[in-house]
Design a protein around this motif. Structure first.
Motif, mmCIF file in Angstrom:
data_model
loop_
_atom_site.group_PDB
_atom_site.id
_atom_site.type_symbol
_atom_site.label_atom_id
_atom_site.label_comp_id
_atom_site.label_asym_id
_atom_site.label_seq_id
_atom_site.Cartn_x
_atom_site.Cartn_y
_atom_site.Cartn_z
ATOM 1 N N TYR A 136 55.558 24.842 -8.253
ATOM 2 C CA TYR A 136 55.143 24.863 -6.847
ATOM 3 C C TYR A 136 55.978 25.913 -6.132
ATOM 4 O O TYR A 136 57.033 25.610 -5.576
ATOM 5 C CB TYR A 136 55.373 23.489 -6.211
ATOM 6 C CG TYR A 136 54.501 22.377 -6.776
ATOM 7 C CD1 TYR A 136 53.410 22.670 -7.593
ATOM 8 C CD2 TYR A 136 54.764 21.046 -6.477
ATOM 9 C CE1 TYR A 136 52.617 21.662 -8.110
ATOM 10 C CE2 TYR A 136 53.967 20.028 -6.981
ATOM 11 C CZ TYR A 136 52.903 20.344 -7.799
ATOM 12 O OH TYR A 136 52.123 19.345 -8.298
ATOM 13 N N HIS A 185 40.277 20.033 -8.381
ATOM 14 C CA HIS A 185 41.618 20.607 -8.187
ATOM 15 C C HIS A 185 41.737 21.213 -6.785
ATOM 16 O O HIS A 185 42.787 21.160 -6.172
ATOM 17 C CB HIS A 185 41.928 21.651 -9.259
ATOM 18 C CG HIS A 185 41.971 21.095 -10.649
ATOM 19 N ND1 HIS A 185 42.318 19.800 -10.924
ATOM 20 C CD2 HIS A 185 41.712 21.675 -11.849
ATOM 21 C CE1 HIS A 185 42.266 19.593 -12.229
ATOM 22 N NE2 HIS A 185 41.895 20.719 -12.823
ATOM 23 N N ARG A 207 47.532 18.554 -1.084
ATOM 24 C CA ARG A 207 48.982 18.725 -1.240
ATOM 25 C C ARG A 207 49.522 19.706 -0.188
ATOM 26 O O ARG A 207 50.556 19.461 0.439
ATOM 27 C CB ARG A 207 49.316 19.241 -2.645
ATOM 28 C CG ARG A 207 50.812 19.388 -2.895
ATOM 29 C CD ARG A 207 51.132 19.992 -4.253
ATOM 30 N NE ARG A 207 50.450 19.321 -5.344
ATOM 31 C CZ ARG A 207 50.778 18.128 -5.813
ATOM 32 N NH1 ARG A 207 51.803 17.469 -5.292
ATOM 33 N NH2 ARG A 207 50.099 17.594 -6.800
ATOM 34 N N GLU A 248 47.117 17.301 -12.994
ATOM 35 C CA GLU A 248 48.511 16.837 -12.946
ATOM 36 C C GLU A 248 48.897 16.248 -14.305
ATOM 37 O O GLU A 248 48.029 15.700 -14.987
ATOM 38 C CB GLU A 248 48.668 15.786 -11.846
ATOM 39 C CG GLU A 248 48.514 16.407 -10.480
ATOM 40 C CD GLU A 248 48.862 15.432 -9.357
ATOM 41 O OE1 GLU A 248 48.928 14.219 -9.620
ATOM 42 O OE2 GLU A 248 49.058 15.902 -8.232
ATOM 43 N N PRO A 249 50.141 16.301 -14.716
ATOM 44 C CA PRO A 249 51.237 17.003 -14.042
ATOM 45 C C PRO A 249 51.057 18.520 -14.174
ATOM 46 O O PRO A 249 50.910 19.020 -15.278
ATOM 47 C CB PRO A 249 52.469 16.521 -14.806
ATOM 48 C CG PRO A 249 51.955 16.150 -16.166
ATOM 49 C CD PRO A 249 50.550 15.689 -15.978
ATOM 50 N N GLU A 250 51.041 19.184 -13.044
ATOM 51 C CA GLU A 250 50.717 20.607 -13.076
ATOM 52 C C GLU A 250 51.800 21.407 -13.789
ATOM 53 O O GLU A 250 52.973 21.295 -13.460
ATOM 54 C CB GLU A 250 50.538 21.116 -11.642
ATOM 55 C CG GLU A 250 49.253 20.595 -11.029
ATOM 56 C CD GLU A 250 49.192 20.789 -9.537
ATOM 57 O OE1 GLU A 250 49.943 20.085 -8.819
ATOM 58 O OE2 GLU A 250 48.409 21.635 -9.088
ATOM 59 N N ARG A 302 42.571 18.337 -4.525
ATOM 60 C CA ARG A 302 43.947 17.841 -4.647
ATOM 61 C C ARG A 302 44.969 18.862 -4.141
ATOM 62 O O ARG A 302 45.953 18.516 -3.485
ATOM 63 C CB ARG A 302 44.217 17.492 -6.115
ATOM 64 C CG ARG A 302 45.377 16.533 -6.320
ATOM 65 C CD ARG A 302 45.748 16.417 -7.786
ATOM 66 N NE ARG A 302 46.219 17.691 -8.302
ATOM 67 C CZ ARG A 302 45.540 18.473 -9.133
ATOM 68 N NH1 ARG A 302 44.346 18.120 -9.570
ATOM 69 N NH2 ARG A 302 46.046 19.622 -9.543
#
Lengths: 163, 257, 718
Positions: free
Chosen positions: C79, C193, C200, C73-75, C196
């Motif tokens: 999304y 990742h 998400r 992050e911040p990716e 996470r």
């Protein structure tokens, strides 16, 4: 379409010298039997169509893709996996040579490569470079570009020829 | 899945009429999760088993793998040349000869040379109560049949047979192949050729004439075929010229086969 | 010695899956066409089939948008995907997820499923009406230099999609532990990742998820994507039972990731032998989900342009949503596409100027101290070139035999490439090292040995930092087990040696100081003779647990380097192009500047493997799409051509004897750099052999023959 009655078969398979009496579906491949029933993990799924060589085992001393063999058809065959060759001196030499040459990167294809290399050196101890490459063409190795495995096998062949 | 090992004509016919797939050495029809209700295995069909070779030819049973036949052949033999170019060593140890003949893709490696050699297939169908045979030929007739043997005669009208193939990668599907049989009588040379990969089924033709005209004639025939890309035309001509060249270098030494 | 990968004990994800017969088997119902809205007409009938546990459709799973790209992050990736998307955007995309007690049951669902679809003609994503996911513009240097006395050149190339073809398919299992946490066993390059991103997608805290990374049977970036994990996780959550899933080879080809297809144009303006201005524009096809698209596109420019000195640089990229398979991270990460464009351009410029490609590069190669970050604002940290490659360039030229007589149709080609050592300014690795009571060491890290030799490399770093002979005591690793700590951004961007290695070096330094201090205090109390640390290591370790001054020794360190030095590769290829289009590679020489090799055998293996993947990219590999650019036509090893052992040319590796000044280890990275220059070097060699430029990869025999014919027709019109 009505299900035909008999779908499971009793199969007697001889793997690494042990006789296993199993009941398996008619379509079960040897690869599945080895992995899921006998927990022999040196045979690995890579493609399911015989192109990649990750699932190679020895059937009557010959390397073949176990993903194309049906378990019910193996009654008369002698099956060996890498696990069953722990005491084989040629295989031990090959494994040492692979380790020294860093010939197993991810290691997924390696059991197949070892079995094919052992078969070639047993049937043709002074195999030429092109025979070696032909034999390895049964196997996809995406990590090494084949250089290190070829070096490792050639090293064993050269010392083997002297012995 | 039900496993049927057929031992009689009646058993095989029952499978054929129920559309039960016949399996060869491997189990390609099972790949990627497909599971037929039943399969029929002819590898132990008690008619022809193993390789029987004598001076008049080879009889190949349904249990014979490509690698077994390869080992039985003289390494100079054109059939050996074909088999060596088929797949990988591990693949040749499980794929059967009959399977390779029975399930030909539009381009099949064994077909051109078997055709030139005048191979016979032995089969069981729904209309006869005995094993039938006929010359291997593409396309197969529509009615179902099960192959139980392949007969390859030793005598051939040709002095020289050769095989060439083209693939994208070394181990991928064959895209184009060529079998050529050459015969010569006096100054007249005859070339029969079978080419796979140009259309739905292999293209067969014959040209005859003075040896230096053969290549030109083949090229004419290909041009008349239409729909052949310039690259494939060039590829085929290169294969032909290569074969003719090889023939000329060998002709004075000994006759093939 | 690298013996452990020869082990046949369960260590890959598929092995662990097979050890759990009680787990449900997960599968997917694939979209038959795309883009389309698909529906399953007989869902209730399918749910009633024997052995079926659940079938989940898009409306029944959480709708929290995420990206499958494994990045911190911040990716940087949008999304733009869901666990199940109501609009199927590529053929094979899951319309439904299912779990059943056996593979046969899954097979029967697939057989009986009636999936209908309505084709979709709108944009792939509503927010992007033109299907442009991102447009990038960078510029540096003086605007519009004077054009009076300058020459201009332009090159356009196209590169296709290729598949990672790592031998081990994606496989994962999700079960529950005694605290009802989700335990995900998976084959991944990015365990943290995964944790996470799954959190998400499910909208749950990361602490509810434990990721157990297994040994990886080949990654190459394909396992920097979080593909299967959210699927098994949601199936486990919905059924309350363990669920496992392994993709088939066909699925690997159609629904994992590919290297980005792209069309790149490079234009340059020259004043004599100096580049005034060089500009790249890239049209990048990222597939129907962006994944790594924008960062890969950036790197097409950032990994290729800074090799050369110019007064001004420009880079434009358009990252387009396209139908067909999803593109993602793949070894080289934009580098291969960028190198193909820039290196081919330079070779063309050299030819036009009547210079050898070697000579031109001697003139324009960046100098030590020149900027690597050509587009970064002056105020922020700017990476620079630390080495001058001219010596390595000369050695490579001599080794390939440039200047020796050439046969008809023979040619030598040259190309260069650079990579980074971790993502510049975006790396974090944590390593803990403990000394066990027998003196052996245990190391906890989030880095993974994906075949590159991370274990041997980290071991060597630790032995050296401890000043112990290599192999003096055994080292055991816990890699990528999120419950063990050892946070790491993951094994990608050639970062393991430079980043995780630095953390290991620092942690080992702490261990050494603690052991020395223990030794000193024991010597003061005459419990130990004054001996070198290596000789009393075991005794010290034992007494740290059982002696009077017992205090187990552990070192913990973090690396978050701001620098990321560039490794370089110079490829020279000697080949012959025959009249029939057949291409024979006689020799490849690759000069590599990757700093000091810490694990020389692994180092060599990385170069060899990358060269052959580069060769495959150049000559054979291509994921072919149908006329609508949607369906993959060759999703099997029977049709996807790979380099075979018989195709492997003689390869010589020339090492620059350099040590990188930005790290105490002296080592940069070597995992990816050798892949990119192979294709442009072959293109250059074909030009010098035959005078034709092959601008589209892969250079198949058919393409080469067509080009030769076109040339013949131009030269001798009939």
């Amino acid at each position: 379409m009505p299900r035909l009655l008999k779908t499971h078969y009793s199969a007697v398979v001889t793997v690494n010298g042990h006789v296993h009496r199993l009941t398996v579906p008619g379509h079960e491949r040897l690869l599945t039997t080895l992995r899921e029933r006998l927990h022999l993990f040196s045979a690995r799924y890579g493609c399911g169509t015989g192109h990649c060589g990750a699932c190679v085992v020895l059937v009557n001393e010959e390397p073949v893709p176990s993903c194309l063999l049906l378990t019910v058809r193996q009654q008369k065959n002698r099956i060996q996996t890498l696990e069953g060759l722990k005491k084989d001196s040629l295989l031990a030499q090959l494994m040492t040579s692979f380790a020294e040459e860093h010939a197993a990167q991810c290691g997924y294809c390696t059991p197949g490569l070892l079995l094919s290399a052992r078969h070639l050196l047993k049937t043709c101890p002074s195999a030429t470079e092109s025979q070696l490459r032909e034999e390895l063409s049964s196997h996809i190795c995406r990590c090494t570009g084949y250089y290190a495995p070829l070096r490792a096998i050639a090293k064993v062949r050269d010392s083997y020829a002297v012995d | 899945m039900r496993w049927i090992e057929a031992h009689t004509i009646r058993q095989v016919q029952r499978c054929l009429s129920a559309n039960v797939p016949i399996v060869g050495g491997g189990s390609w029809l099972l790949s990627d999760g497909s599971v037929p209700e039943a399969v029929c295995d002819l590898r132990e069909y008690p008619w022809a088993q193993g390789i029987t070779g004598n001076e008049s030819g080879w009889m190949i049973g349904p249990d014979v793998t490509l690698s077994q036949w390869l080992q039985a052949l003289d390494s100079e033999n054109v059939i050996a040349e074909v088999i060596r170019k088929m797949g990988t060593p591990i693949f040749r140890r499980v794929a059967t000869v009959i399977g390779a003949v029975a399930n030909p893709q539009p381009v099949a490696d064994l077909y051109p040379v078997m055709r030139l050699l005048g191979a016979d297939i032995f089969y069981i169908d729904l209309h006869h109560d005995s094993i039938q045979h006929e010359k291997l030929m593409w396309p197969f007739r529509a009615n179902p049949r099960a192959l139980v043997g392949l007969w390859v005669p030793a005598s051939t009208p040709y002095r020289f047979i050769a095989f060439r193939k083209y693939t994208k990668g070394r181990l991928t599907r064959v895209l184009l192949n060529l079998g050529t049989g050459l015969a010569q009588q006096g100054d007249i040379m005859t070339a029969d050729f079978v080419i796979g990969g140009l259309s739905q089924w292999p293209y067969e033709d014959r040209v005859a004439g003075a040896s230096h005209s053969i290549s030109h004639q083949i090229s004419q025939r290909l041009r008349n075929q239409g729909n052949i890309t310039p690259f494939y035309q060039a590829l085929i001509m290169e294969m032909c010229d290569d074969v003719l060249n090889q023939w000329e270098h060998r002709a004075d030494r000994r006759s093939e086969l | 010695m690298r013996m452990w990968p020869l082990s046949t004990y369960p260590r890959y994800a598929p092995d662990w899956l097979d050890l759990h017969p009680e787990a449900l088997i997960g599968g997917i119902l694939e979209a038959p066409a795309a883009p389309a809205r698909c529906a399953i007409d007989n869902l209730e009938e399918l749910r009633g089939l024997p052995g079926v546990e659940t079938i989940l459709t898009a409306s029944e799973v959480p709708c929290y948008p995420f990206t499958t790209a494994g990045q911190p992050e911040p990716e940087p990736s949008p999304y733009d995907t869901l666990i199940l998307n109501p609009l199927s955007r590529y053929p094979g995309e899951p319309v439904a997820l299912m779990a059943a007690s056996s593979l046969d049951a899954l097979y029967h669902i697939r057989q009986r499923a009636k999936i209908t679809y309505e084709p979709w003609y709108g944009p792939l994503h509503d927010q992007h009406p033109n299907n442009v996911a991102e447009a990038v513009h960078y510029s540096s240097g003086p605007a519009a230099p004077s054009e009076a006395d300058s020459e201009r050149f332009k090159t356009t190339i196209h590169v296709g999609r290729v598949s990672h073809m790592q031998l081990e398919p994606h496989a994962a299992m999700c079960s529950f532990d005694e605290e009802n946490r989700l335990v995900i066993i998976t084959t991944t390059q990015v365990p943290y990742h995964v944790r996470r991103i799954v959190a998400r997608a499910l909208n749950c805290p990361v602490s509810r998820i434990l990721v157990k990374a297994t040994d990886v049977g080949g990654g190459f970036g394909g396992k920097q994507e979080v593909i299967v994990e959210p699927w098994v996780a949601i199936l486990a959550v919905k059924t309350g039972k363990p669920v496992k899933m392994m993709l088939s080879r066909r699925q690997e080809f159609i629904l994992t990731r590919t290297r980005h297809a792209a069309t790149l144009t490079v234009e340059s303006q020259w004043h004599g032998r100096q580049i005034r201005e060089i500009a790249m524009s890239a049209d990048v096809e990222t597939g129907p989900y962006a994944s790594h698209g924008s960062t890969v596109a950036h790197n097409m420019g950032l990994k290729s342009l800074p090799l050369y000195r110019a007064e001004a640089y420009h880079f434009n990229a358009s990252v387009r949503y396209t139908p067909g398979p999803v593109a993602g991270a793949m070894r080289g990460y934009g580098g291969p596409q960028g190198a193909m464009a820039v290196e081919t351009h330079l070779n063309q410029v050299a030819a036009r100027k009547g210079l050898s490609p070697w000579c031109l590069r001697h003139k324009v190669l960046a100098q030590t101290g020149d900027a690597l970050d050509i587009f970064t604002a002056a105020s922020s940290f700017k990476r620079i070139h630390h080495t001058n490659l001219r010596n390595l360039l000369s050695r490579t030229r001599d080794a390939i035999g440039e200047g020796s007589p050439m046969a008809t149709g023979e040619g030598i080609g040259l190309a260069m490439s650079m990579q980074a050592s971790g993502v510049p300014g975006s790396e974090l690795a944590e390593v803990s090292i403990g000394v066990d009571e027998d003196g052996s060491l245990f190391v906890k890290t989030g880095a993974i040995d994906i075949g590159q030799g991370a274990r041997e490399t980290l071991s060597n770093i630790i032995y050296d930092a401890l000043q112990l002979p290599r192999g003096h005591v055994p080292i055991s690793f816990s890699m990528g087990q999120t419950q063990d700590f050892g946070f790491d951004y993951g094994t990608y961007a050639s970062s393991t040696t430079y980043v995780s290695g630095l953390a290991a070096y620092k942690a080992a330094g702490i261990v050494r100081r603690k052991m020395e201090s223990l030794a000193r205090s024991m010597m003061r109390h005459s419990e130990l003779k004054d001996t070198p640390l290596s000789e009393c290591w075991t005794a010290l370790a034992h007494s740290s647990f059982y002696g009077p001054r017992r205090h187990p020794v552990m070192g913990h360190a973090v690396a978050r380097p701001s620098d990321s030095p560039a490794p370089y590769a110079i490829a020279a290829v000697r080949l012959t192009v025959h009249d029939n289009g057949e291409l024979v590679i006689h020799h490849i020489v690759i000069g590599v500047d990757a700093g000091k090799p810490i694990n020389p055998r692994g180092f060599r293996g990385q170069i060899e493997g990358a060269v052959i993947q580069g060769l495959g990219y150049a000559l054979w590999e291509e994921l072919e799409l149908d006329h609508s650019d949607t369906h993959v036509l060759n999703p099997s090893l029977f049709d996807y051509a790979l380099p075979a052992p018989q195709d492997i040319p003689p390869l010589d590796i020339i090492m620059a004897q350099t040590e990188d000044p930005t790290t105490p280890l002296g080592a940069k990275s070597v995992g990816e750099v050798a892949l990119a220059p192979i294709a442009p070097a072959i293109v250059g060699a074909i030009f010098r052999a035959r005078g034709i430029w092959m601008r589209t990869l892969p250079i198949t025999r058919e393409k080469l023959w067509n080009a030769l014919m076109a040339q013949r027709e131009t030269v001798t019109p009939s």
